[in-house]
Design an enzyme around this catalytic site. Structure first.
Site, PDB file in Angstrom:
ATOM      1  N   SER A   1      12.697  46.553  33.261  1.00  0.00           N
ATOM      2  CA  SER A   1      12.156  47.373  33.119  1.00  0.00           C
ATOM      3  C   SER A   1      12.211  48.740  33.600  1.00  0.00           C
ATOM      4  O   SER A   1      12.906  49.660  34.231  1.00  0.00           O
ATOM      5  CB  SER A   1      10.513  46.709  33.582  1.00  0.00           C
ATOM      6  OG  SER A   1      10.458  45.540  33.739  1.00  0.00           O
TER       7      SER A   1
ATOM      8  N   SER B   1      12.010  44.004  41.830  1.00  0.00           N
ATOM      9  CA  SER B   1      11.739  42.904  43.072  1.00  0.00           C
ATOM     10  C   SER B   1      13.277  43.058  43.952  1.00  0.00           C
ATOM     11  O   SER B   1      14.064  42.744  42.671  1.00  0.00           O
ATOM     12  CB  SER B   1      11.181  41.521  42.210  1.00  0.00           C
ATOM     13  OG  SER B   1      10.437  42.019  41.338  1.00  0.00           O
TER      14      SER B   1
ATOM     15  N   GLU C   1      16.209  32.857  33.525  1.00  0.00           N
ATOM     16  CA  GLU C   1      14.512  33.439  34.120  1.00  0.00           C
ATOM     17  C   GLU C   1      13.222  32.271  33.776  1.00  0.00           C
ATOM     18  O   GLU C   1      13.380  31.619  34.707  1.00  0.00           O
ATOM     19  CB  GLU C   1      14.235  34.556  33.840  1.00  0.00           C
ATOM     20  CG  GLU C   1      12.931  34.886  35.361  1.00  0.00           C
ATOM     21  CD  GLU C   1      12.380  36.413  34.650  1.00  0.00           C
ATOM     22  OE1 GLU C   1      12.815  36.726  33.214  1.00  0.00           O
ATOM     23  OE2 GLU C   1      12.110  36.846  35.852  1.00  0.00           O
TER      24      GLU C   1
ATOM     25  N   SER D   1       4.022  39.091  29.845  1.00  0.00           N
ATOM     26  CA  SER D   1       2.669  39.068  29.209  1.00  0.00           C
ATOM     27  C   SER D   1       1.809  38.134  28.533  1.00  0.00           C
ATOM     28  O   SER D   1       2.876  37.346  27.862  1.00  0.00           O
ATOM     29  CB  SER D   1       1.934  40.594  28.982  1.00  0.00           C
ATOM     30  OG  SER D   1       1.981  40.163  27.591  1.00  0.00           O
TER      31      SER D   1
ATOM     32  N   GLU E   1      -0.036  38.204  26.654  1.00  0.00           N
ATOM     33  CA  GLU E   1      -0.769  38.976  25.131  1.00  0.00           C
ATOM     34  C   GLU E   1       0.606  38.445  24.235  1.00  0.00           C
ATOM     35  O   GLU E   1       1.044  38.406  23.250  1.00  0.00           O
ATOM     36  CB  GLU E   1      -1.179  40.527  24.812  1.00  0.00           C
ATOM     37  CG  GLU E   1      -2.357  39.934  25.405  1.00  0.00           C
ATOM     38  CD  GLU E   1      -2.288  40.504  27.385  1.00  0.00           C
ATOM     39  OE1 GLU E   1      -1.234  40.508  28.480  1.00  0.00           O
ATOM     40  OE2 GLU E   1      -4.018  40.516  28.007  1.00  0.00           O
TER      41      GLU E   1
HETATM   42  C1  FAD Z   1       5.301  39.822  39.514  1.00  0.00           C
HETATM   43  C2  FAD Z   1       6.379  40.860  38.814  1.00  0.00           C
HETATM   44  C3  FAD Z   1       8.120  41.059  39.211  1.00  0.00           C
HETATM   45  C4  FAD Z   1       8.690  41.462  38.213  1.00  0.00           C
HETATM   46  N1  FAD Z   1       9.880  41.858  38.570  1.00  0.00           N
HETATM   47  C5  FAD Z   1      10.866  41.832  37.989  1.00  0.00           C
HETATM   48  C6  FAD Z   1      12.419  42.776  38.010  1.00  0.00           C
HETATM   49  O1  FAD Z   1      12.696  42.156  39.541  1.00  0.00           O
HETATM   50  N2  FAD Z   1      12.734  43.841  37.380  1.00  0.00           N
HETATM   51  C7  FAD Z   1      12.291  44.024  35.749  1.00  0.00           C
HETATM   52  O2  FAD Z   1      12.385  44.804  35.309  1.00  0.00           O
HETATM   53  N3  FAD Z   1      10.923  44.215  35.265  1.00  0.00           N
HETATM   54  C8  FAD Z   1       9.719  42.740  36.736  1.00  0.00           C
HETATM   55  N4  FAD Z   1       8.644  42.681  36.188  1.00  0.00           N
HETATM   56  C9  FAD Z   1       8.257  43.579  35.333  1.00  0.00           C
HETATM   57  C10 FAD Z   1       7.327  42.584  33.475  1.00  0.00           C
HETATM   58  O3  FAD Z   1       8.988  42.314  32.728  1.00  0.00           O
HETATM   59  C11 FAD Z   1       6.813  44.003  33.074  1.00  0.00           C
HETATM   60  O4  FAD Z   1       5.828  44.377  33.975  1.00  0.00           O
HETATM   61  C12 FAD Z   1       6.634  43.662  31.899  1.00  0.00           C
HETATM   62  O5  FAD Z   1       7.584  43.048  30.995  1.00  0.00           O
HETATM   63  C13 FAD Z   1       5.372  44.233  31.195  1.00  0.00           C
HETATM   64  O6  FAD Z   1       5.367  45.363  31.446  1.00  0.00           O
HETATM   65  P1  FAD Z   1       4.562  46.590  30.997  1.00  0.00           P
HETATM   66  O7  FAD Z   1       4.333  46.497  32.863  1.00  0.00           O
HETATM   67  O8  FAD Z   1       5.061  47.701  30.831  1.00  0.00           O
HETATM   68  O9  FAD Z   1       3.913  46.268  30.385  1.00  0.00           O
HETATM   69  P2  FAD Z   1       2.688  46.831  29.018  1.00  0.00           P
HETATM   70  O10 FAD Z   1       4.286  46.417  28.225  1.00  0.00           O
HETATM   71  O11 FAD Z   1       3.406  48.492  28.831  1.00  0.00           O
HETATM   72  O12 FAD Z   1       2.587  46.460  28.605  1.00  0.00           O
HETATM   73  C14 FAD Z   1       1.027  46.617  28.850  1.00  0.00           C
HETATM   74  C15 FAD Z   1      -0.224  45.454  28.506  1.00  0.00           C
HETATM   75  O13 FAD Z   1      -0.115  45.847  27.197  1.00  0.00           O
HETATM   76  C16 FAD Z   1      -0.028  44.330  25.953  1.00  0.00           C
HETATM   77  N5  FAD Z   1       0.226  44.667  25.062  1.00  0.00           N
HETATM   78  C17 FAD Z   1       2.340  45.144  25.130  1.00  0.00           C
HETATM   79  N6  FAD Z   1       2.847  45.411  23.790  1.00  0.00           N
HETATM   80  C18 FAD Z   1       1.656  44.329  23.003  1.00  0.00           C
HETATM   81  C19 FAD Z   1       2.126  43.799  21.851  1.00  0.00           C
HETATM   82  N7  FAD Z   1       2.766  44.533  20.758  1.00  0.00           N
HETATM   83  N8  FAD Z   1       0.427  43.103  21.890  1.00  0.00           N
HETATM   84  C20 FAD Z   1      -0.254  42.605  22.272  1.00  0.00           C
HETATM   85  N9  FAD Z   1      -0.680  43.215  24.052  1.00  0.00           N
HETATM   86  C21 FAD Z   1       0.839  44.244  24.128  1.00  0.00           C
HETATM   87  C22 FAD Z   1       0.402  43.492  27.336  1.00  0.00           C
HETATM   88  O14 FAD Z   1       0.013  42.724  27.272  1.00  0.00           O
HETATM   89  C23 FAD Z   1       0.556  44.739  28.571  1.00  0.00           C
HETATM   90  O15 FAD Z   1      -1.190  43.376  28.916  1.00  0.00           O
HETATM   91  C24 FAD Z   1       8.235  42.179  37.780  1.00  0.00           C
HETATM   92  C25 FAD Z   1       6.429  42.516  36.747  1.00  0.00           C
HETATM   93  C26 FAD Z   1       5.786  41.677  38.017  1.00  0.00           C
HETATM   94  C27 FAD Z   1       4.153  41.826  37.425  1.00  0.00           C
END
Ligand code: FAD
Length: 362
Positions: free
Chosen positions: A95, A127, A210, A341, A343
């Protein structure tokens, strides 16, 4: 090194020495060549015994399986045993600030310079990066190619000059997450997994591993927490403060039990499919959606059942079970985001399982 990291490494090393780590990995790389079903039985017994989690989670559930499937012989020999022994901790650098759900939009660049790639960019939510020795890093190596092409999967030493890790504090008070910055980091070309510009396929394999592992282990974790909650409620401790005798709460507890059983049999059905050699399909999104949301529901019920003092966190003299339930509750909030997520899971189910029209991409 933090005490819990030292403890976690020691615990995993002891398991490895006794022959109980990665039992389904090939013998030549430190495993025991056990079947998937034996591995699952072992996991169940570990959960039942309330054994501590294994610390090298990213290495065991993603890094190792990906190297077994796609790594060179040299990469397997270099890394697999060290992952099992927790000699080297791994993290997942996928990410970025503007590439989470839309992972293929990632911008971290890697440019070939002689026998090395030179990496510049930033990852986020990584993480355990603070404790990690190795990172599975997705980088962009071709700016002209369509976004799912032009991505390469690199193994990067977290001790390389130019790597900076900044911890992020979560709502639970933990600092598992990190930002990771890469400034002119040199990575040997030999650290590419698979082919240059074909890293997306490797990333998908990683995420499938995963998700598959998570479904089973989350189901076990949820069950352990539910058993603890039911025992707590039955014990009658703090009965004067417990509203658990109310009929609506009793129904919620019963619903949590039913959901937990549903999850168990879903996980077993997946296992049967995997044993038959079926490749996981989009229906995996139904399971991911279910386990993340049911866990949050169960912990909401826990806080309700155990009364207002259960909301107090560690450190408060009045906190129920030293803040254990408040911590689980806060930690559970991330489940509907991590590994895709809710969604996004709903979109996948709508489009690929139900055949509804695709959502328009921004
Ligand atoms: C506990 C935890 C551990 C993690 N560990 C890692 C890790 O070790 N390495 C790593 O690389 N990442 C890690 N992540 C990151 C995780 O993969 C991302 O947070 C996740 O993929 C969502 O991306 P974002 O946070 O950029 O949110 P965004 O993609 O910006 O999304 C923001 C919001 O918009 C919604 N959204 C986005 N696109 C759409 C769509 N097309 N339609 C409808 N809704 C939409 C999403 O559901 C969310 O509610 C971790 C996250 C968590 C919570």
């Amino acid at each position: 090194m933090d005490a819990w990291v030292a403890y976690g490494k020691d615990w995993q090393r002891r398991l490895y020495d006794a022959g109980w780590c990665g039992i389904h990995w090939p013998r030549e790389y430190g495993g025991r060549g056990a079947s998937l079903i034996q591995q699952v039985l072992f996991q169940e017994e570990m959960a039942r015994a309330r054994a501590p989690m294994l610390i090298n989670l990213a290495g065991l559930t993603m890094g190792g399986p990906v190297l077994i499937a796609h790594g060179t012989e040299a990469q397997k020999r270099r890394h697999l045993r060290n992952i099992l022994m927790a000699e080297e901790i791994w993290c997942q650098g996928f990410s970025e600030p503007n590439a989470g759900s839309d992972l293929a939009a990632l911008k971290t660049r890697a440019v070939l310079d002689g026998d090395d790639f030179v990496v510049n960019g930033q990852k986020v939510w990584t993480s355990f990066a603070r404790y990690a020795d190795w990172c599975m890093l997705l980088v962009r190596t071709d700016l002209e190619a369509p976004k799912h092409r032009g991505i390469t999967f690199l193994l990067v030493s977290m001790h390389s000059p130019g790597v900076t890790v900044r911890p992020l504090r979560q709502i639970s008070g933990d600092e598992d997450f990190n930002e990771v910055f890469f400034e002119d980091v040199r990575v040997p070309r030999a650290n590419v997994v698979g082919e240059i510009n074909r890293g997306w396929d490797i990333a998908i394999t990683t995420l499938m591993h995963e998700r598959q592992t998570l479904t089973f282990s989350r189901q076990l974790q949820s069950r352990v927490a539910l058993d603890q909650l039911l025992a707590r409620v039955r014990s009658g401790a703090h009965r004067d403060r417990l509203p658990a005798v109310q009929p609506v709460l009793r129904q919620k507890l019963a619903a949590a039990y039913i959901e937990s059983q549903t999850m168990k049999y879903t996980a077993l059905r997946n296992l049967t499919r995997a044993l038959r050699g079926d490749v996981p399909g989009p229906e995996g999104s139904i399971e991911k959606l279910f386990w993340s949301e049911m866990y949050q529901r169960m912990l909401e019920t826990a806080l309700e059942a155990l009364g207002p003092f259960a909301q107090l966190v560690k450190g408060s003299p009045y906190a129920v079970d030293a803040g254990y339930w408040a911590h689980l509750f806060l930690y559970s909030r991330g489940r509907t985001i991590a590994a895709g997520s809710s969604e996004i899971q709903r979109n996948i189910i709508a489009e690929r399982v139900l055949g509804l029209p695709r959502t328009r991409q921004a």
